[in-house]
Write a protein that holds these residues in place. Structure first.
Motif, PDB file in Angstrom:
ATOM      1  N   ILE A   1     -12.467 -79.966  64.730  1.00 25.94           N
ATOM      2  CA  ILE A   1     -11.409 -78.951  64.729  1.00 25.94           C
ATOM      3  C   ILE A   1     -11.932 -77.636  65.289  1.00 25.94           C
ATOM      4  O   ILE A   1     -11.266 -76.977  66.106  1.00 25.94           O
ATOM      5  CB  ILE A   1     -10.852 -78.754  63.305  1.00 25.94           C
ATOM      6  N   ILE A   2     -13.127 -77.239  64.860  1.00 29.18           N
ATOM      7  CA  ILE A   2     -13.712 -75.975  65.339  1.00 29.18           C
ATOM      8  C   ILE A   2     -13.962 -76.036  66.838  1.00 29.18           C
ATOM      9  O   ILE A   2     -13.632 -75.094  67.573  1.00 29.18           O
ATOM     10  CB  ILE A   2     -15.028 -75.679  64.583  1.00 29.18           C
ATOM     11  N   LEU A   3     -14.526 -77.146  67.310  1.00 31.32           N
ATOM     12  CA  LEU A   3     -14.775 -77.306  68.749  1.00 31.32           C
ATOM     13  C   LEU A   3     -13.465 -77.245  69.533  1.00 31.32           C
ATOM     14  O   LEU A   3     -13.381 -76.560  70.570  1.00 31.32           O
ATOM     15  CB  LEU A   3     -15.474 -78.645  69.008  1.00 31.32           C
ATOM     16  N   THR A   4     -12.448 -77.930  69.030  1.00 27.95           N
ATOM     17  CA  THR A   4     -11.148 -77.935  69.709  1.00 27.95           C
ATOM     18  C   THR A   4     -10.547 -76.539  69.749  1.00 27.95           C
ATOM     19  O   THR A   4     -10.003 -76.114  70.784  1.00 27.95           O
ATOM     20  CB  THR A   4     -10.180 -78.901  68.994  1.00 27.95           C
ATOM     21  N   TYR A   5     -10.652 -75.815  68.643  1.00 29.66           N
ATOM     22  CA  TYR A   5     -10.084 -74.467  68.594  1.00 29.66           C
ATOM     23  C   TYR A   5     -10.805 -73.521  69.555  1.00 29.66           C
ATOM     24  O   TYR A   5     -10.158 -72.725  70.250  1.00 29.66           O
ATOM     25  CB  TYR A   5     -10.149 -73.916  67.173  1.00 29.66           C
ATOM     26  N   ILE A   6     -12.122 -73.604  69.600  1.00 28.34           N
ATOM     27  CA  ILE A   6     -12.892 -72.733  70.502  1.00 28.34           C
ATOM     28  C   ILE A   6     -12.493 -72.986  71.952  1.00 28.34           C
ATOM     29  O   ILE A   6     -12.252 -72.036  72.730  1.00 28.34           O
ATOM     30  CB  ILE A   6     -14.408 -72.961  70.311  1.00 28.34           C
TER      31      ILE A   6
ATOM     32  N   ALA B   1      -6.853 -70.463  76.665  1.00 32.06           N
ATOM     33  CA  ALA B   1      -5.828 -69.426  76.504  1.00 32.06           C
ATOM     34  C   ALA B   1      -6.267 -68.127  77.169  1.00 32.06           C
ATOM     35  O   ALA B   1      -5.467 -67.436  77.825  1.00 32.06           O
ATOM     36  CB  ALA B   1      -5.536 -69.196  75.026  1.00 32.06           C
ATOM     37  N   PHE B   2      -7.547 -67.782  77.016  1.00 33.80           N
ATOM     38  CA  PHE B   2      -8.060 -66.569  77.659  1.00 33.80           C
ATOM     39  C   PHE B   2      -7.959 -66.676  79.175  1.00 33.80           C
ATOM     40  O   PHE B   2      -7.592 -65.702  79.855  1.00 33.80           O
ATOM     41  CB  PHE B   2      -9.516 -66.327  77.252  1.00 33.80           C
ATOM     42  N   ILE B   3      -8.266 -67.838  79.721  1.00 34.30           N
ATOM     43  CA  ILE B   3      -8.160 -68.034  81.172  1.00 34.30           C
ATOM     44  C   ILE B   3      -6.714 -67.840  81.625  1.00 34.30           C
ATOM     45  O   ILE B   3      -6.449 -67.164  82.628  1.00 34.30           O
ATOM     46  CB  ILE B   3      -8.676 -69.439  81.561  1.00 34.30           C
ATOM     47  N   PHE B   4      -5.775 -68.408  80.878  1.00 37.49           N
ATOM     48  CA  PHE B   4      -4.361 -68.240  81.215  1.00 37.49           C
ATOM     49  C   PHE B   4      -3.962 -66.765  81.170  1.00 37.49           C
ATOM     50  O   PHE B   4      -3.264 -66.268  82.066  1.00 37.49           O
ATOM     51  CB  PHE B   4      -3.487 -69.039  80.240  1.00 37.49           C
TER      52      PHE B   4
ATOM     53  N   CYS C   1      -0.492 -83.065  68.687  1.00 36.88           N
ATOM     54  CA  CYS C   1      -1.956 -82.964  68.648  1.00 36.88           C
ATOM     55  C   CYS C   1      -2.410 -81.533  68.916  1.00 36.88           C
ATOM     56  O   CYS C   1      -3.349 -81.036  68.273  1.00 36.88           O
ATOM     57  CB  CYS C   1      -2.565 -83.909  69.688  1.00 36.88           C
ATOM     58  N   GLY C   2      -1.756 -80.863  69.845  1.00 32.84           N
ATOM     59  CA  GLY C   2      -2.108 -79.476  70.141  1.00 32.84           C
ATOM     60  C   GLY C   2      -1.865 -78.566  68.951  1.00 32.84           C
ATOM     61  O   GLY C   2      -2.696 -77.710  68.619  1.00 32.84           O
ATOM     62  N   MET C   3      -0.729 -78.759  68.286  1.00 26.01           N
ATOM     63  CA  MET C   3      -0.383 -77.913  67.136  1.00 26.01           C
ATOM     64  C   MET C   3      -1.287 -78.195  65.940  1.00 26.01           C
ATOM     65  O   MET C   3      -1.492 -77.321  65.100  1.00 26.01           O
ATOM     66  CB  MET C   3       1.080 -78.145  66.749  1.00 26.01           C
ATOM     67  N   ARG C   4      -1.816 -79.400  65.840  1.00 25.58           N
ATOM     68  CA  ARG C   4      -2.622 -79.792  64.681  1.00 25.58           C
ATOM     69  C   ARG C   4      -4.126 -79.693  64.947  1.00 25.58           C
ATOM     70  O   ARG C   4      -4.931 -80.014  64.073  1.00 25.58           O
ATOM     71  CB  ARG C   4      -2.266 -81.231  64.279  1.00 25.58           C
ATOM     72  N   LEU C   5      -4.505 -79.295  66.173  1.00 23.88           N
ATOM     73  CA  LEU C   5      -5.911 -79.215  66.576  1.00 23.88           C
ATOM     74  C   LEU C   5      -6.619 -80.557  66.398  1.00 23.88           C
ATOM     75  O   LEU C   5      -7.801 -80.627  66.053  1.00 23.88           O
ATOM     76  CB  LEU C   5      -6.649 -78.110  65.800  1.00 23.88           C
ATOM     77  N   THR C   6      -5.847 -81.625  66.592  1.00 19.23           N
ATOM     78  CA  THR C   6      -6.411 -82.979  66.621  1.00 19.23           C
ATOM     79  C   THR C   6      -6.215 -83.487  68.042  1.00 19.23           C
ATOM     80  O   THR C   6      -5.120 -83.914  68.390  1.00 19.23           O
ATOM     81  CB  THR C   6      -5.706 -83.910  65.620  1.00 19.23           C
TER      82      THR C   6
END
Length: 555
Positions: A53-58, A64-67, A123-128
């Motif tokens: 989860i942490i890796l996915t969030y980072i 998001a920063f690139i966008f 999956c995006g909303m759940r960070l899975t």
């Protein structure tokens, strides 16, 4: 000088504030964190759930920063260097964004009301991460919603990137062809353009990124533009991402970056080798999250599931070769994943019904097989395929013809035996994805506006008629053939001019060769008779034709 410094500082502050906001409105984007929407089971402890989860969030925040950075860079460019064409382009952009909003979420879900997009969204909303459809697909969804904390942001970001491509080509081709540059708007009028522009499917997003990517590379090479180290590294990163995101991307990303290194970078051979080495390292690094996810959840399942339609075709043929030495062991290895009768009757669906109804896996794509079982299956499948090569070839040809609209689905070799009566599966990824889509009152309220709903339903019917008509009349198939022939002609012309040192013809010929290699790879191994696999090659072939017509050259 001071004003320039202040202006740059102000811009960085704006970008920084927007990025900080992504942390503040996380609760509007993420929910049910860690709960896999498809019910996928863990088969390996290669990474812990919290670490995943942490890796996915980072990585999601990084994307998001690139966008955000790109968004504000374009906004500041428009404000500081305003040109009269920008009014025309901005009018189209906002009209497009508003029109797409009117037909959302229908255009996102698709005409059947169920879509893999729902799984990716959940999956995006759940960070899975949605490893089945690529780790980065769900990351892009979540990152889009971090930029603007509404679900429509997924579609809006896709439309924005498509428009970036259109505007980029339109503006850079201005000094080469006053009128032919308007041809770039054809990309918005093709039968499947609304899908490419707005549906959210990973293949459509891939098409948009490759169009923009190839445009940047070809303009820089053909105009012989001097490249900064920073831009080379950006192109290097995008090339690595394309190479990893989609299986066929390794051809496009790898070969186009090689072309860029050889023809677009004015450095010595050691420096060119250095940049290509960085690309190779980045490919390994960028691929790590997907590799970790495959090992934790699926193993070899993605390769395995793509075998069942071929096996169904072979088993139901009149004279399959299944009496070679070791054939009985091979059939046993196959039968551990689904009974032979269920494969004959249902193909891939038999495998999914077995996973769900027999093995008790909520994720219909997950077999839960051991490494040894998966390896035995793959060896068995390869041996069966080798002994039935004509049938495999016939099946693949049929798949290509079906996808291009020239043949019905499997008109031959259908099962005629008794029904296996396996219980039907339920794909919880779709169900939970739909629940997540409508989990906030804003989306529900927007969907239920009567006038908007009538407009959306009418539009979806028109879209379906256009697409179905293009397939029924073979407009799509003939158009695809014409584009591939055009790319072939550009490739042959490039070969013919090798001795004449016509750089532009050679570069476009090499580019056409790359697109053709990708096309051949797709038709050779495409796992399903789906039209969407042709989008990248078709749109890129059209792009090369447009480059040819505009006569891009050194300014």
């Amino acid at each position: 000088m001071k004003n320039e410094i202040r202006r740059h500082a102000a811009r960085y502050i704006v970008v920084g504030i927007h990025f900080v906001c992504t942390f503040l409105w996380r609760s509007l984007v993420f929910s049910n964190v860690g709960a896999n929407p498809s019910g996928t089971k863990t088969i390996s402890d290669i990474i812990g759930d919290k670490a995943e989860i942490i890796l996915t969030y980072i990585i999601t925040e990084l994307v998001a920063f690139i966008f955000i950075f790109l968004l504000w860079k374009v906004i500041f460019l428009i404000v500081s260097e305003y040109r009269k064409e920008y009014t025309f382009l901005l009018l189209i952009y906002f009209l497009g964004a508003g029109s797409i909003a009117l037909v959302w979420p229908e255009v996102f879900i698709g005409p059947d009301g169920i879509s893999d997009n729902l799984v990716t969204l959940a999956c995006g909303m759940r960070l899975t991460p949605d490893y089945w459809h690529s780790f980065y697909s769900s990351v892009i969804y979540a990152a889009s919603m971090l930029v603007i904390p509404v679900k429509y942001a997924v579609t809006l970001v896709q439309w924005t990137f498509f428009f970036f491509f259109v505007a980029y080509f339109f503006m850079r081709a201005k000094n080469h062809s006053r009128w032919m540059r308007f041809g770039v708007f054809i990309f918005a009028c093709l039968p499947y353009s609304i899908d490419v522009i707005a549906c959210g499917h990973r293949m459509c997003q891939y098409v948009i990124l490759t169009l923009l990517y190839v445009s940047v590379i070809l303009f820089d090479i053909l105009e012989e533009k001097e490249q900064s180290v920073g831009k080379i590294l950006v192109i290097c990163c995008v090339s690595a991402f394309i190479s990893v995101w989609r299986t066929e991307g390794i051809i496009l990303g790898g070969l186009f970056f090689l072309l860029y290194v050889l023809a677009g970078i004015r450095k010595n051979i050691k420096q060119k080798a250095f940049f290509f080495g960085i690309y190779l390292i980045l490919v390994v690094v960028v691929s790590l999250p997907q590799r970790i996810g495959d090992a934790k959840y699926y193993g070899k399942d993605y390769s395995i599931i793509n075998s069942f339609e071929v096996l169904k075709y072979i088993f139901n043929s009149d004279n399959p070769v299944l009496d070679y030495d070791g054939a009985e062991d091979d059939m046993d290895a196959i039968g551990k994943f689904a009974s032979i009768d269920s494969i004959k009757e249902l193909g891939t669906d038999g495998y999914r019904r077995t996973n769900y109804g027999v093995k008790g896996n909520y994720d219909i794509n997950q077999s839960g097989a051991t490494v040894q079982q998966a390896e035995q299956f793959q060896k068995a499948y390869r041996r069966i395929a080798i002994h039935n090569l004509p049938l495999c070839f016939s099946h693949q040809v049929n798949s290509v013809l079906v996808a291009a609209g020239f043949a019905p689905v499997y008109s031959k070799n259908e099962y005629t035996g008794e029904k296996t009566l396996l219980p039907a599966w339920t794909y919880w990824g779709w169900i939970n994805g739909e629940d997540d889509l409508y989990s906030d009152p804003l989306t529900v309220s927007w969907k239920n506006i009567p006038l908007r709903a009538r407009i959306a339903n009418k539009f979806m019917r028109i879209r379906a008629s256009y697409v179905d008509g293009s397939m029924r009349t073979h407009f799509f198939g003939i158009g695809l053939i014409a584009l591939i022939i055009s790319a072939t002609a550009i490739f042959i012309q490039g070969l013919a001019t090798l001795g004449k040192k016509n750089k532009n013809a050679i570069i476009l010929g090499a580019s056409a060769g790359i697109v053709l290699i990708q096309f051949l790879a797709i038709i050779a191994v495409m796992p399903a008779a789906s039209t969407i696999y042709f989008h990248s090659c078709g749109y890129l072939s059209l792009l090369l034709v447009l480059f040819k017509c505009c006569g891009i050259k050194k300014r």
